[in-house]
Design a protein around this motif. Sequence first.
Motif, PDB file in Angstrom:
ATOM      1  N   UNK A   4      -4.530 -29.894 -52.744  1.00 31.85           N
ATOM      2  CA  UNK A   4      -4.723 -30.346 -51.367  1.00 31.85           C
ATOM      3  C   UNK A   4      -5.394 -29.255 -50.548  1.00 31.85           C
ATOM      4  N   UNK A   5      -4.930 -28.013 -50.718  1.00 33.64           N
ATOM      5  CA  UNK A   5      -5.516 -26.892 -49.995  1.00 33.64           C
ATOM      6  C   UNK A   5      -7.000 -26.752 -50.321  1.00 33.64           C
ATOM      7  N   UNK A   6      -7.347 -26.825 -51.609  1.00 38.65           N
ATOM      8  CA  UNK A   6      -8.747 -26.675 -52.011  1.00 38.65           C
ATOM      9  C   UNK A   6      -9.621 -27.736 -51.348  1.00 38.65           C
ATOM     10  N   UNK A   7      -9.126 -28.973 -51.303  1.00 38.48           N
ATOM     11  CA  UNK A   7      -9.897 -30.062 -50.705  1.00 38.48           C
ATOM     12  C   UNK A   7     -10.091 -29.848 -49.203  1.00 38.48           C
ATOM     13  N   UNK A   8      -8.987 -29.505 -48.520  1.00 37.11           N
ATOM     14  CA  UNK A   8      -9.062 -29.304 -47.072  1.00 37.11           C
ATOM     15  C   UNK A   8      -9.887 -28.063 -46.743  1.00 37.11           C
ATOM     16  N   UNK A   9      -9.737 -27.007 -47.546  1.00 33.97           N
ATOM     17  CA  UNK A   9     -10.499 -25.782 -47.318  1.00 33.97           C
ATOM     18  C   UNK A   9     -11.995 -26.028 -47.488  1.00 33.97           C
ATOM     19  N   UNK A  23      -4.917 -27.105 -39.970  1.00 30.25           N
ATOM     20  CA  UNK A  23      -3.485 -26.814 -39.924  1.00 30.25           C
ATOM     21  C   UNK A  23      -2.642 -28.089 -39.922  1.00 30.25           C
ATOM     22  N   UNK A  24      -3.056 -29.078 -39.132  1.00 35.85           N
ATOM     23  CA  UNK A  24      -2.318 -30.340 -39.065  1.00 35.85           C
ATOM     24  C   UNK A  24      -2.293 -31.024 -40.429  1.00 35.85           C
ATOM     25  N   UNK A  25      -3.417 -30.943 -41.156  1.00 36.95           N
ATOM     26  CA  UNK A  25      -3.491 -31.571 -42.483  1.00 36.95           C
ATOM     27  C   UNK A  25      -2.548 -30.892 -43.461  1.00 36.95           C
ATOM     28  N   UNK A  26      -2.468 -29.574 -43.377  1.00 34.19           N
ATOM     29  CA  UNK A  26      -1.577 -28.845 -44.278  1.00 34.19           C
ATOM     30  C   UNK A  26      -0.105 -29.124 -43.952  1.00 34.19           C
ATOM     31  N   UNK A  27       0.206 -29.193 -42.660  1.00 33.34           N
ATOM     32  CA  UNK A  27       1.584 -29.509 -42.261  1.00 33.34           C
ATOM     33  C   UNK A  27       1.953 -30.913 -42.727  1.00 33.34           C
ATOM     34  N   UNK A  28       1.014 -31.849 -42.574  1.00 33.39           N
ATOM     35  CA  UNK A  28       1.254 -33.226 -43.016  1.00 33.39           C
ATOM     36  C   UNK A  28       1.466 -33.290 -44.526  1.00 33.39           C
ATOM     37  N   UNK A  29       0.875 -32.332 -45.252  1.00 38.90           N
ATOM     38  CA  UNK A  29       1.017 -32.305 -46.709  1.00 38.90           C
ATOM     39  C   UNK A  29       2.301 -31.609 -47.153  1.00 38.90           C
ATOM     40  N   UNK A  30       3.072 -31.094 -46.163  1.00 40.44           N
ATOM     41  CA  UNK A  30       4.363 -30.503 -46.514  1.00 40.44           C
ATOM     42  C   UNK A  30       4.473 -29.018 -46.276  1.00 40.44           C
ATOM     43  N   UNK A  39      -2.633 -20.131 -44.504  1.00 38.99           N
ATOM     44  CA  UNK A  39      -3.669 -20.749 -45.333  1.00 38.99           C
ATOM     45  C   UNK A  39      -4.990 -20.869 -44.603  1.00 38.99           C
ATOM     46  N   UNK A  40      -4.938 -21.227 -43.311  1.00 38.27           N
ATOM     47  CA  UNK A  40      -6.190 -21.345 -42.561  1.00 38.27           C
ATOM     48  C   UNK A  40      -6.833 -19.968 -42.407  1.00 38.27           C
TER      49      UNK A  40
END
Length: 531
Positions: A4-9, A23-30, A39-40
């Motif tokens: 998930x991180x790789x995709x969002x990054x 950040x919101x996407x990562x929080x939504x992913x858990x 991570x950002x």
Amino acid sequence: MSTIFDDIATRFRQGRIDRRTFMMSMVAAGASVALASSLVGRAEAAMPKPKKGGHFKLGIGSGSTTDSFDPGAYSDNYMQSVGHAVHNYLTEVTNTGQLKSELAESWEPSADAKQWSFKLRQGIEFHNGKTLEAADVVASLNHHRGEASKSAAKTIVDPIVDIQADGKGTVVITLSGGNADFPFLLSDYHLPIMPAKNGVVSPSEGVGCGAFVLESFDPGVRTLVKRNPNYWKDDRGWFDSVEFLVIADVAARTNALTTGEIHAMNHADLKTVHLLKRIAGLELYSVNGGQHYSLPMNTTLGHFKDNNVRLALKHALDRKTLLQTVLRGYGEVANDHPISPGYRYYDKQQAQREYDPEKARFYLKQAGLSSLKVDLSTANAAFAGAVDAAVLFKEHAAKAGIDINVVREPNDGYWDNVWMKKPWCVSYWGGKPTEDWAFSAGYAKGAAWNDTFWDNERFNSLLVAARAELNETLRAEMYREMQGMLRDDGGALIPLFANYVGATSNKIGHDALAANWDLDGLRSAERWWFV
């Protein structure tokens, strides 16, 4: 979480999402807020940093043998992009849609916004060695003014009643009426500042003060520019040289990118874009701006004079099917006017027009017709998939008793020989920063690019009134009414807002991409770099 991180990054690095969305996407992913913040930060640290050097090759899906360096004649992404490489403007729309200074260091309006004073940057040098001064700005804008002007920017500069140099460093512009958005207009791609001699400019010479100096120009084929060693921006103009290539055929353009012959291309083939996404070393971009596809009807000719016929055609097209078939979902349906949801005064309450063959028949009957046969000129030079869109429209309209004869025109010379020449054709428009600009450029009486030749007295009156209105509530009401007038009376059938979709080599770095025009607001040559 790693996947998930790789995709969002990746999307973050491509400029498709901002820091907050990351950040919101990562929080939504858990992820916890602390982890998302970490991570950002990691993604930002890994983002490519600009560096100078290299020869950048850009394949563009437009361009014609009739192209000219006269900015008043720029008509598609090819010369618009070349123009932004060679020239600078008084103002610039940033990649976040904000207005910033370029050659104009600052500006001040009068209380009624009828007079504007622009203070110029000092020490700016044109490619021919001349130093920028107010007289150059006066001559550059005057190039588009006057009754004999054939410039597509004539409508923009027509409200200027006086323009004077106040010394060498200040330009004072007086308008016929107040315009709170006037500095935005001066970022228009037709209005670069060129060096003047004896009060006039030589537009076809291609001399500017931009990031690159013109080396060679073969209209409809290739343009080569090299870095301006005296460019005043230290954070722009990274490439040693840029080669703009006209590659009208999308298959040839895609092949050139996949084989490494070019480093970037616009107007990706949406039929095969899913395959392009799988190719290692390439990155797809998709930017949601105000770009829209249009089928302008000349409202002064034949059946198109009758608004009932225009309404019949507007109801005879299945926009949702067109969105999925032609755009593969890379966009959204439009409502026969150019104002998308991203605009400040977009009318959220306006009912979306739907495909309704029976209603189309009703309007034909109102026009005294039981059926209709009409030619629609099309070519993929207008936009990728334009021919397919016309053929689909023919199928949809047949259910309403409308026979659309699809006329396939040559790509070369389409903008000179078909657009605004044939009674009905396909076209496209890039988004504009303001409602006033969008309306003035394409729908005002006498506008050089009023491709429907529409003349509505109420609309024209509101356009002038809204432009100078400082009361936000009243201004919003005017713009909502104007959207409705275009929807229900205008000559443009506007079915879709289309994302800008293209691709680059992963060797190309860039910040978040601008949405006001394709290719990073037409400034890819100036803003991008080799990783």
